[in-house]
Write a protein that holds these residues in place. Sequence first.
Motif, PDB file in Angstrom:
ATOM      1  N   HIS A  38       0.803  -1.217   0.000  1.00 22.96           N
ATOM      2  CA  HIS A  38       0.000   0.000   0.000  1.00 22.96           C
ATOM      3  C   HIS A  38       0.840   1.273   0.000  1.00 22.96           C
ATOM      4  N   GLU A  39       2.138   1.165   0.208  1.00 19.88           N
ATOM      5  CA  GLU A  39       2.994   2.356   0.262  1.00 19.88           C
ATOM      6  C   GLU A  39       3.063   3.067  -1.082  1.00 19.88           C
ATOM      7  N   VAL A  40       3.179   2.300  -2.159  1.00 19.83           N
ATOM      8  CA  VAL A  40       3.223   2.912  -3.488  1.00 19.83           C
ATOM      9  C   VAL A  40       1.917   3.648  -3.748  1.00 19.83           C
ATOM     10  N   GLY A  41       0.806   3.003  -3.469  1.00 21.28           N
ATOM     11  CA  GLY A  41      -0.503   3.616  -3.683  1.00 21.28           C
ATOM     12  C   GLY A  41      -0.678   4.886  -2.881  1.00 21.28           C
ATOM     13  N   GLU A  42      -0.239   4.860  -1.640  1.00 19.24           N
ATOM     14  CA  GLU A  42      -0.348   6.060  -0.795  1.00 19.24           C
ATOM     15  C   GLU A  42       0.464   7.206  -1.383  1.00 19.24           C
ATOM     16  N   ALA A  43       1.661   6.902  -1.850  1.00 19.18           N
ATOM     17  CA  ALA A  43       2.509   7.940  -2.439  1.00 19.18           C
ATOM     18  C   ALA A  43       1.884   8.494  -3.719  1.00 19.18           C
ATOM     19  N   VAL A  44       1.395   7.623  -4.582  1.00 18.79           N
ATOM     20  CA  VAL A  44       0.793   8.065  -5.838  1.00 18.79           C
ATOM     21  C   VAL A  44      -0.480   8.871  -5.571  1.00 18.79           C
ATOM     22  N   ARG A  45      -1.295   8.405  -4.648  1.00 18.78           N
ATOM     23  CA  ARG A  45      -2.527   9.147  -4.330  1.00 18.78           C
ATOM     24  C   ARG A  45      -2.220  10.534  -3.763  1.00 18.78           C
ATOM     25  N   ALA A  46      -1.193  10.648  -2.948  1.00 17.54           N
ATOM     26  CA  ALA A  46      -0.814  11.956  -2.395  1.00 17.54           C
ATOM     27  C   ALA A  46      -0.354  12.892  -3.518  1.00 17.54           C
ATOM     28  N   LEU A  47       0.436  12.374  -4.447  1.00 24.37           N
ATOM     29  CA  LEU A  47       0.889  13.192  -5.573  1.00 24.37           C
ATOM     30  C   LEU A  47      -0.277  13.610  -6.455  1.00 24.37           C
ATOM     31  N   TRP A  48      -1.187  12.687  -6.709  1.00 26.54           N
ATOM     32  CA  TRP A  48      -2.344  12.995  -7.546  1.00 26.54           C
ATOM     33  C   TRP A  48      -3.247  14.009  -6.877  1.00 26.54           C
ATOM     34  N   THR A  49      -3.429  13.886  -5.587  1.00 26.56           N
ATOM     35  CA  THR A  49      -4.259  14.846  -4.850  1.00 26.56           C
ATOM     36  C   THR A  49      -3.649  16.238  -4.948  1.00 26.56           C
ATOM     37  N   ASP A  50      -2.331  16.325  -4.817  1.00 26.00           N
ATOM     38  CA  ASP A  50      -1.653  17.611  -4.945  1.00 26.00           C
ATOM     39  C   ASP A  50      -1.830  18.181  -6.352  1.00 26.00           C
ATOM     40  N   LEU A  51      -1.712  17.333  -7.381  1.00 26.12           N
ATOM     41  CA  LEU A  51      -1.917  17.775  -8.759  1.00 26.12           C
ATOM     42  C   LEU A  51      -3.341  18.307  -8.928  1.00 26.12           C
ATOM     43  N   TRP A  52      -4.306  17.537  -8.471  1.00 27.47           N
ATOM     44  CA  TRP A  52      -5.720  17.915  -8.569  1.00 27.47           C
ATOM     45  C   TRP A  52      -5.955  19.268  -7.902  1.00 27.47           C
ATOM     46  N   ASP A  53      -5.486  19.383  -6.655  1.00 26.20           N
ATOM     47  CA  ASP A  53      -5.688  20.620  -5.891  1.00 26.20           C
ATOM     48  C   ASP A  53      -4.978  21.807  -6.540  1.00 26.20           C
ATOM     49  N   SER A  54      -3.795  21.585  -7.079  1.00 20.09           N
ATOM     50  CA  SER A  54      -3.039  22.665  -7.721  1.00 20.09           C
ATOM     51  C   SER A  54      -3.740  23.166  -8.977  1.00 20.09           C
ATOM     52  N   VAL A  55      -4.250  22.233  -9.781  1.00 20.33           N
ATOM     53  CA  VAL A  55      -4.970  22.617 -10.999  1.00 20.33           C
ATOM     54  C   VAL A  55      -6.266  23.335 -10.630  1.00 20.33           C
ATOM     55  N   ALA A  56      -6.976  22.839  -9.623  1.00 15.81           N
ATOM     56  CA  ALA A  56      -8.217  23.498  -9.183  1.00 15.81           C
ATOM     57  C   ALA A  56      -7.931  24.915  -8.704  1.00 15.81           C
ATOM     58  N   ALA A  57      -6.893  25.080  -7.914  1.00 15.01           N
ATOM     59  CA  ALA A  57      -6.551  26.407  -7.390  1.00 15.01           C
ATOM     60  C   ALA A  57      -6.125  27.350  -8.511  1.00 15.01           C
ATOM     61  N   ALA A  58      -5.346  26.857  -9.457  1.00 12.06           N
ATOM     62  CA  ALA A  58      -4.844  27.703 -10.548  1.00 12.06           C
ATOM     63  C   ALA A  58      -5.954  28.152 -11.478  1.00 12.06           C
ATOM     64  N   THR A  59      -7.003  27.345 -11.604  1.00 15.03           N
ATOM     65  CA  THR A  59      -8.080  27.671 -12.541  1.00 15.03           C
ATOM     66  C   THR A  59      -9.322  28.225 -11.860  1.00 15.03           C
ATOM     67  N   GLY A  60      -9.399  28.068 -10.540  1.00 15.85           N
ATOM     68  CA  GLY A  60     -10.607  28.475  -9.834  1.00 15.85           C
ATOM     69  C   GLY A  60     -11.785  27.583 -10.168  1.00 15.85           C
ATOM     70  N   ALA A  61     -11.502  26.368 -10.596  1.00 16.21           N
ATOM     71  CA  ALA A  61     -12.543  25.449 -11.053  1.00 16.21           C
ATOM     72  C   ALA A  61     -13.379  24.916  -9.899  1.00 16.21           C
ATOM     73  N   SER A  62     -14.649  24.700 -10.191  1.00 13.87           N
ATOM     74  CA  SER A  62     -15.550  24.056  -9.234  1.00 13.87           C
ATOM     75  C   SER A  62     -15.195  22.566  -9.195  1.00 13.87           C
ATOM     76  N   PRO A  63     -15.671  21.840  -8.197  1.00 17.22           N
ATOM     77  CA  PRO A  63     -15.410  20.395  -8.174  1.00 17.22           C
ATOM     78  C   PRO A  63     -15.890  19.692  -9.455  1.00 17.22           C
ATOM     79  N   GLU A  64     -17.013  20.120  -9.994  1.00 17.32           N
ATOM     80  CA  GLU A  64     -17.522  19.514 -11.226  1.00 17.32           C
ATOM     81  C   GLU A  64     -16.608  19.832 -12.419  1.00 17.32           C
ATOM     82  N   GLU A  65     -16.143  21.074 -12.496  1.00 22.25           N
ATOM     83  CA  GLU A  65     -15.273  21.469 -13.608  1.00 22.25           C
ATOM     84  C   GLU A  65     -13.925  20.761 -13.555  1.00 22.25           C
ATOM     85  N   ILE A  66     -13.388  20.607 -12.365  1.00 20.02           N
ATOM     86  CA  ILE A  66     -12.080  19.947 -12.263  1.00 20.02           C
ATOM     87  C   ILE A  66     -12.221  18.453 -12.552  1.00 20.02           C
ATOM     88  N   THR A  67     -13.341  17.880 -12.130  1.00 18.97           N
ATOM     89  CA  THR A  67     -13.612  16.469 -12.448  1.00 18.97           C
ATOM     90  C   THR A  67     -13.709  16.292 -13.963  1.00 18.97           C
TER      91      THR A  67
END
Length: 187
Positions: free
Chosen positions: A117-146
């Motif tokens: 599960h360590e690999v998955g935890e690391a990948v999920r943390a990186l993906w969450t950061d990517l998701w949050d960074s893109v949402a913040a940079a664009t001001g996107a709603s949860p639906e728009e970022i999805t």
Amino acid sequence: MSAEERRESVIRAAMVEFADRGYNGTSTAAIARRVGVSQPYLFRLFENKRALFEAAVRRCIEELKETFLRAAEGKEGEEARQAMAAVYFELIRDKSWLLMQLQMYVSTAAAEAAGDHEVGEAVRALWTDLWDSVAAATGASPEEITEFFAYGMLINNLVAMGFPVEHRLWQGFGEEYVGCPAVPVSE
């Protein structure tokens, strides 16, 4: 070459090898050969194969994040998302870069299924950061970022399977993808 430059070379070589063969199909010997170092030297830079894979995954996601944020700089909302979509097509022209992403998902799922599960935890943390960074940079709603990431995943699959831009499966893409032709990946 400094140790940091050599480490960078190893990560780049690992990305190509993991992209071509996946985590389980890639040997550290192949990575060492590609970069021109010995296996013992490789293990001085990275504790084990998993640490090297995680470094390759981290590099892949960090490059994607940095590229997206540069493209969105000075833009907002839909304009920022369109800029990110356009630059994404440039990234996936590189077959290894696209395949590294796809292998990241498959290898993470396989590791999870095997109880690692360590690999998955690391990948999920990186993906969450990517998701949050893109949402913040664009001001996107949860639906728009999805929607943005859902389109990206579909693009990955269509390009990886070699569907030409003229194929009817590309017809559902909206105006934001006009001028972002699906390009065949380079060999």
